[in-house]
Design a protein around this motif. Structure first.
Motif, mmCIF file in Angstrom:
data_model
loop_
_atom_site.group_PDB
_atom_site.id
_atom_site.type_symbol
_atom_site.label_atom_id
_atom_site.label_comp_id
_atom_site.label_asym_id
_atom_site.label_seq_id
_atom_site.Cartn_x
_atom_site.Cartn_y
_atom_site.Cartn_z
ATOM 1 N N VAL A 1 0.806 -1.221 0.000
ATOM 2 C CA VAL A 1 0.000 0.000 0.000
ATOM 3 C C VAL A 1 0.840 1.272 0.000
ATOM 4 O O VAL A 1 0.339 2.353 -0.349
ATOM 5 C CB VAL A 1 -0.974 -0.028 1.205
ATOM 6 N N ALA A 2 2.118 1.184 0.335
ATOM 7 C CA ALA A 2 2.982 2.371 0.287
ATOM 8 C C ALA A 2 3.060 2.957 -1.114
ATOM 9 O O ALA A 2 3.257 4.175 -1.260
ATOM 10 C CB ALA A 2 4.387 2.028 0.779
ATOM 11 N N THR A 3 2.910 2.130 -2.149
ATOM 12 C CA THR A 3 3.025 2.636 -3.523
ATOM 13 C C THR A 3 1.935 3.659 -3.822
ATOM 14 O O THR A 3 2.247 4.796 -4.193
ATOM 15 C CB THR A 3 3.012 1.486 -4.537
ATOM 16 N N PRO A 4 0.647 3.311 -3.666
ATOM 17 C CA PRO A 4 -0.362 4.359 -3.894
ATOM 18 C C PRO A 4 -0.382 5.425 -2.804
ATOM 19 O O PRO A 4 -0.684 6.599 -3.085
ATOM 20 C CB PRO A 4 -1.682 3.580 -3.935
ATOM 21 N N HIS A 5 -0.067 5.045 -1.566
ATOM 22 C CA HIS A 5 -0.050 6.046 -0.491
ATOM 23 C C HIS A 5 0.930 7.177 -0.792
ATOM 24 O O HIS A 5 0.668 8.335 -0.446
ATOM 25 C CB HIS A 5 0.364 5.395 0.838
ATOM 26 N N SER A 6 2.065 6.848 -1.402
ATOM 27 C CA SER A 6 3.061 7.877 -1.685
ATOM 28 C C SER A 6 2.537 8.905 -2.686
ATOM 29 O O SER A 6 3.026 10.044 -2.716
ATOM 30 C CB SER A 6 4.359 7.237 -2.214
ATOM 31 N N LEU A 7 1.538 8.514 -3.460
ATOM 32 C CA LEU A 7 0.862 9.454 -4.363
ATOM 33 C C LEU A 7 -0.249 10.200 -3.633
ATOM 34 O O LEU A 7 -0.294 11.428 -3.626
ATOM 35 C CB LEU A 7 0.280 8.698 -5.564
ATOM 36 N N GLN A 8 -1.172 9.443 -3.023
ATOM 37 C CA GLN A 8 -2.327 10.050 -2.373
ATOM 38 C C GLN A 8 -1.917 11.018 -1.280
ATOM 39 O O GLN A 8 -2.580 12.031 -1.055
ATOM 40 C CB GLN A 8 -3.219 8.947 -1.797
ATOM 41 N N TRP A 9 -0.811 10.709 -0.595
ATOM 42 C CA TRP A 9 -0.289 11.595 0.458
ATOM 43 C C TRP A 9 -0.035 12.998 -0.084
ATOM 44 O O TRP A 9 -0.108 13.983 0.649
ATOM 45 C CB TRP A 9 0.997 10.986 1.011
ATOM 46 N N GLN A 10 0.278 13.060 -1.400
ATOM 47 C CA GLN A 10 0.582 14.341 -2.039
ATOM 48 C C GLN A 10 -0.567 14.813 -2.932
ATOM 49 O O GLN A 10 -0.373 15.639 -3.818
ATOM 50 C CB GLN A 10 1.876 14.214 -2.850
ATOM 51 N N GLN A 11 -1.753 14.259 -2.658
ATOM 52 C CA GLN A 11 -2.977 14.627 -3.376
ATOM 53 C C GLN A 11 -2.868 14.350 -4.868
ATOM 54 O O GLN A 11 -3.434 15.071 -5.701
ATOM 55 C CB GLN A 11 -3.341 16.095 -3.093
ATOM 56 N N ILE A 12 -2.148 13.295 -5.192
ATOM 57 C CA ILE A 12 -2.093 12.777 -6.559
ATOM 58 C C ILE A 12 -2.963 11.524 -6.590
ATOM 59 O O ILE A 12 -2.868 10.677 -5.702
ATOM 60 C CB ILE A 12 -0.655 12.442 -6.981
ATOM 61 N N THR A 13 -3.797 11.382 -7.591
ATOM 62 C CA THR A 13 -4.727 10.260 -7.656
ATOM 63 C C THR A 13 -4.048 9.031 -8.236
ATOM 64 O O THR A 13 -3.584 9.060 -9.387
ATOM 65 C CB THR A 13 -5.948 10.609 -8.528
ATOM 66 N N PRO A 14 -3.966 7.928 -7.470
ATOM 67 C CA PRO A 14 -3.466 6.678 -8.056
ATOM 68 C C PRO A 14 -4.565 6.037 -8.897
ATOM 69 O O PRO A 14 -5.672 5.800 -8.404
ATOM 70 C CB PRO A 14 -3.136 5.825 -6.826
ATOM 71 N N VAL A 15 -4.285 5.809 -10.144
ATOM 72 C CA VAL A 15 -5.237 5.153 -11.048
ATOM 73 C C VAL A 15 -4.812 3.695 -11.163
ATOM 74 O O VAL A 15 -3.751 3.386 -11.715
ATOM 75 C CB VAL A 15 -5.254 5.838 -12.433
ATOM 76 N N PHE A 16 -5.627 2.801 -10.633
ATOM 77 C CA PHE A 16 -5.224 1.406 -10.517
ATOM 78 C C PHE A 16 -5.380 0.668 -11.844
ATOM 79 O O PHE A 16 -6.434 0.704 -12.475
ATOM 80 C CB PHE A 16 -6.023 0.703 -9.427
ATOM 81 N N CYS A 17 -4.301 -0.012 -12.211
ATOM 82 C CA CYS A 17 -4.251 -0.785 -13.454
ATOM 83 C C CYS A 17 -4.194 -2.268 -13.104
ATOM 84 O O CYS A 17 -3.546 -2.663 -12.128
ATOM 85 C CB CYS A 17 -3.018 -0.387 -14.264
ATOM 86 N N ASP A 18 -4.836 -3.095 -13.922
ATOM 87 C CA ASP A 18 -4.820 -4.533 -13.675
ATOM 88 C C ASP A 18 -3.456 -5.119 -14.031
ATOM 89 O O ASP A 18 -2.602 -4.467 -14.631
ATOM 90 C CB ASP A 18 -5.918 -5.217 -14.486
ATOM 91 N N ILE A 19 -3.256 -6.367 -13.633
ATOM 92 C CA ILE A 19 -1.967 -7.037 -13.800
ATOM 93 C C ILE A 19 -2.041 -8.128 -14.857
ATOM 94 O O ILE A 19 -3.122 -8.593 -15.236
ATOM 95 C CB ILE A 19 -1.505 -7.668 -12.467
ATOM 96 N N ASP A 20 -0.883 -8.532 -15.322
ATOM 97 C CA ASP A 20 -0.744 -9.708 -16.176
ATOM 98 C C ASP A 20 -0.777 -10.931 -15.256
ATOM 99 O O ASP A 20 0.029 -11.023 -14.326
ATOM 100 C CB ASP A 20 0.588 -9.627 -16.920
#
Length: 404
Positions: free
Chosen positions: A103-122
């Motif tokens: 969760v640190a990956t999207p948190h590092s964006l959201q913490w700075q008010q950047i929206t994480p747009v979730f992409c599906d995986i292979d």
């Protein structure tokens, strides 16, 4: 330990746990204690505990040489390293990331008010699927973050092509991939920058820590300013910044870990081979492979459990292993899109992430590292086979609350 041969001997069925001491995923590797303490004594003698001390400087130089990069900036942890690098890259608006990550990956964006747009995986690689990235790009998109899951590189070239063509920043979360390579080139030198984690649970640790690797001179200069409050010299603040510095004691642990890097990787590789042998031809489970001529650190031993073929759900197998003091882990459950605040922000994200949802119900990470022996692994594999052989009985016992 005497191998268990009957269902009744399993701890979930009333038997005694196989291990008196718990076996963990990511129990810290220590390296050579005397070497570390010698470095600590040097730190204490110098009375230079932080602020770019001698150990940090040496640590950064050795990392740069190992990774083949121009700049490697040591940090207090990987989350702060991500946050600072995202800001230094000028990311704003929206950034495309996988949900199947820590969760640190999207948190590092959201913490700075950047929206994480979730992409599906292979479903084969478990990493972000470049074929799905393009459809998520909007006028607000400023970057892509790929994650090298399990120490296996994600589709670097495909992501780089999209980022280059659409004028997007490309950052890699390489928390799992220290000491690994891609096509003969060390992870750390791809994209605009790559971020490593040296947390205690990683095979290579500095107690707590991280680093940013990049070949971009200007980016490295900004990151160095930002990790130290923007100081460009004595009493001279020239940039916005925070405190992301690595301490001398952490760098001393990092230097000691570097001295024993190959030794630790050799043990991880041995453990992985032992699991591969012990779980060969077991119906319903797939050990995530490490293939090809590239370097891997083998710090994660990851199973996919197919409930239909195995005769038991992953979570039931997990409970059975925990009862034996084998503390396997569900990585990354339930997916970041099902954690707060993202499940409130994006309540329908699961419909767009079918492969992420599917994998989050199947993955299991097993204990490895220097605290786990080959004999331990023989016992673990034996217990996994016994649980799967008696999947119906174990499932019924757990469903009825036996020994829970």
């Amino acid at each position: 330990m005497k191998l268990k041969t009957s269902c009744d001997e399993l701890a979930v069925m009333g038997g005694s746990p196989a291990f008196s001491d718990t076996l963990h995923v990511g129990r810290p590797n220590i390296g050579d204690r005397s070497e570390f303490l010698e470095r600590v004594n040097g730190i204490l003698d110098r009375r230079w505990l932080t602020n770019n001390g001698i150990c940090v400087q040496e640590f950064e130089r050795r990392l740069e040489a190992l990774l083949g990069v121009k700049h490697c900036i040591a940090m207090c942890n990987a989350t702060v390293a991500l946050e600072i690098t995202i800001r230094a890259l000028g990311m704003t608006g929206e950034v495309i990331v996988p949900s199947f990550t820590f969760v640190a990956t999207p948190h590092s964006l959201q913490w700075q008010q950047i929206t994480p747009v979730f992409c599906d995986i292979d479903p084969e690689t478990h990493s972000i699927d470049p074929r799905r990235v393009e459809s998520l790009i909007t006028p607000r998109t400023t970057g892509i973050i790929g994650v090298h899951l399990w120490g296996k590189p994600c589709k670097i070239e495909a992501l780089a092509e999209i980022a280059g063509r659409r004028n997007l920043r490309l950052l890699f979360d390489a928390a799992h991939a220290f000491g690994c390579s891609h096509n003969g080139r060390m992870i750390g030198s791809f994209g605009d920058a790559e971020v490593f984690s040296f947390h205690a649970t990683k095979f290579f640790n500095t107690f707590e820590g991280g680093a940013v690797a990049t070949n971009d001179d200007d980016l490295a200069a900004r990151i160095r300013l930002m990790k130290n409050f923007g100081f460009a010299g004595y009493d001279n603040v020239v940039y916005i910044g925070t405190n992301g510095k690595m301490s001398e004691i952490s760098a001393a642990m990092g230097l000691t870990s570097l001295d024993h890097l190959e030794e630790i990787i050799t043990i991880n590789r041995r453990n992985y081979a032992a699991y591969a042998s012990g779980l060969a031809n077991v119906q319903g489970i797939r050990l995530v492979p490490y293939e090809g001529a590239d370097r891997y650190n083998y710090q994660y031993v990851v199973l996919e459990v197919d409930e239909q073929a195995a005769g038991i759900h992953r979570d039931m197998l997990l409970q059975a292993l925990h009862a034996e003091n084998i503390m396997a882990r569900r990585y990354f459950y339930p997916g970041c899109h099902r954690m707060e605040p993202y499940r409130s922000y994006f309540p329908n994200a699961g419909m767009l992430l079918p492969e992420t949802e599917r994998l989050a119900e199947r993955v299991l990470s097993l204990p490895t590292g220097t605290a786990v022996s080959e004999e331990d692994i023989v016992d673990i594999c034996s217990i996994i086979r016994l649980v799967l052989k008696n999947g119906v009985e174990v499932t019924n016992a757990l469903a009825n609350g036996k020994n829970t």
